[in-house]
Design an enzyme around this catalytic site. Structure first.
Site, PDB file in Angstrom:
ATOM      1  N   LYS A 134      45.506  43.054  38.892  1.00 58.26           N
ATOM      2  CA  LYS A 134      46.291  43.228  37.673  1.00 58.26           C
ATOM      3  C   LYS A 134      45.410  43.147  36.436  1.00 58.26           C
ATOM      4  CE  LYS A 134      50.689  41.190  39.211  1.00 58.26           C
ATOM      5  NZ  LYS A 134      51.572  40.011  39.058  1.00 58.26           N
ATOM      6  N   ALA A 137      38.609  45.723  39.726  1.00 53.55           N
ATOM      7  CA  ALA A 137      38.941  44.494  39.010  1.00 53.55           C
ATOM      8  C   ALA A 137      39.918  44.734  37.856  1.00 53.55           C
ATOM      9  CB  ALA A 137      37.656  43.838  38.499  1.00 53.55           C
ATOM     10  N   HIS A 138      40.259  43.658  37.167  1.00 49.71           N
ATOM     11  CA  HIS A 138      41.269  43.689  36.108  1.00 49.71           C
ATOM     12  C   HIS A 138      40.868  44.593  34.953  1.00 49.71           C
ATOM     13  CE1 HIS A 138      38.444  40.506  35.017  1.00 49.71           C
ATOM     14  NE2 HIS A 138      38.791  40.705  33.763  1.00 49.71           N
ATOM     15  N   ASN A 139      41.858  45.297  34.431  1.00 43.85           N
ATOM     16  CA  ASN A 139      41.744  46.165  33.244  1.00 43.85           C
ATOM     17  C   ASN A 139      40.974  47.457  33.487  1.00 43.85           C
ATOM     18  OD1 ASN A 139      42.981  44.018  31.924  1.00 43.85           O
ATOM     19  ND2 ASN A 139      41.054  43.231  31.100  1.00 43.85           N
TER      20      ASN A 139
END
Length: 362
Positions: free
Chosen positions: A236, A257-259
């Site tokens: 997320k 990974a995130h973003n």
């Protein structure tokens, strides 16, 4: 699953010859083919194996004479590997999932299940989740609250879909894939040694402090026609959603990974890892074990050879290789130079010895 040669050729948009009513029920390598199997003899080298098998029909590449191989029927395709995609799709029955909802599935009363969906045992679907029409969900899958999965999805055993995740149509997730786990985001009260090293590219002053978790309030947004391999993970976003574009295909053990923002039709081989907040354009292709550092921008049509470690921005259309990743041709030249070093060192040593001898004679 018996199919005739004529029907297969029609589905592929290919030319067929000989007995078009001949039935086959499987595919095989030429040397191992039985009489009801379609031999994949797509080049003259592979076709040599037909003499050792029992195939009556084969798939051949362009400019191959089917009658030269004593076959009863043949399908001739212009691009063999592309035809293989259609052949395998036609003959793959897929997982066995009974129609309807299994009585041992646990589905929240507010969830919406599309027409024709098949849901296996031990599946848990949370509050307000939406499952599209004709979706197939195998056993032990979890779809968390407010997640949305589009039409014609296939979720294999043990897939986990996190809260608020949005997934498009025709999505495929293989066993153990996790879409929407929390991103790894931690911070310290004072500047950490990691932050110091990134600024100085050198030593840091150690500080005795602990990590504090930054929660993931974003989610994951996945486009249409995306496929995720076994035990792959897409995290997320912290605030904004992590995004995966239409048509992306991720192999086993890939981690996004995130973003991270990934464009359309990207292909990531096994053990690829993309660190947080990196942006990747369309049609990027990464070989196995490629690593991409955080907060980078990679353009469209970037190709990264296996085990490359990308530590800086890469413009569109560039092929890179190595650690750190550089232009592929630069890496190849550097590797050639590295291979020459022992010989160069030997030459230098001999020259030094000769110079010393001359100096001694003087």
């Amino acid at each position: 699953m018996a199919l005739t040669i004529g029907r297969i050729a029609e589905a592929l948009g290919a030319s067929a010859f000989g007995d078009l009513d001949l039935e086959i029920d499987g595919l095989s390598e030429p040397a191992l083919a039985g009489p009801r199997q379609l031999a994949l003899a797509m080049s003259p080298a592979y076709a040599e194996g037909l003499a050792n098998g029992q195939a009556k029909a084969a798939v051949l590449g362009p400019d191959m004479d089917w009658q030269a191989y004593a076959l009863e029927a043949a399908i001739v395709v212009p691009r063999p590997r592309y035809a293989l995609a259609g052949l395998t799709a036609a003959l793959d029955p897929g997982p066995e999932i009974a129609p309807g909802i299994h009585p041992m599935a646990v589905i929240h009363e507010s969830a919406t299940i599309g027409i024709g969906a098949a849901i296996g045992p031990f599946v848990v679907i949370g509050r307000g989740a939406v499952i599209g029409a004709r979706a197939r969900i195998v056993s032990h899958v979890t779809v968390a609250e407010l997640a949305h999965i589009g039409d014609d999805a296939l979720l294999m055993q043990g897939v986990r879909v996190g809260s608020r995740v949005q997934i498009g149509d025709r999505f495929i997730a293989h066993p153990g894939a996790v879409i929407g786990g929390d991103g790894m985001s931690f911070v310290t009260p004072e500047k950490s040694t990691v932050e110091q090293v990134r600024e100085s590219m050198g030593q840091a002053e150690a500080v005795d402090q602990s990590w504090t978790r930054i929660h993931s309030l974003g989610s994951v947004r996945v486009g249409n026609d995306v496929e995720i391999g076994c035990n792959a993970c897409i995290d997320k976003g912290t605030i904004r959603d992590t995004q995966i574009g239409d048509g992306c295909k991720f192999d086993n053990l890939v981690h996004v990974a995130h973003n991270v923002q990934v464009g359309r039709d990207c292909l990531f081989a096994a053990q690829t890892g993309v660190a947080g907040s990196t942006v990747i354009g369309d049609r990027a292709v990464f070989g196995g074990q490629v690593g991409v550092a955080d907060n980078l921008t990679l353009g469209s049509d970037v190709i990264a050879g296996g085990a490359s470690k990308i530590l800086s921005n890469v413009p569109s259309g560039r092929a890179v290789l190595g650690y750190p990743a550089v232009k592929m041709e630069t890496h190849v030249e550097s590797y050639k130079a590295l291979r020459r070093l022992p010989r160069l060192a030997k030459t230098v040593a001999e020259l030094q010895k000769a110079v010393s001898k001359l100096a001694g004679n003087d």
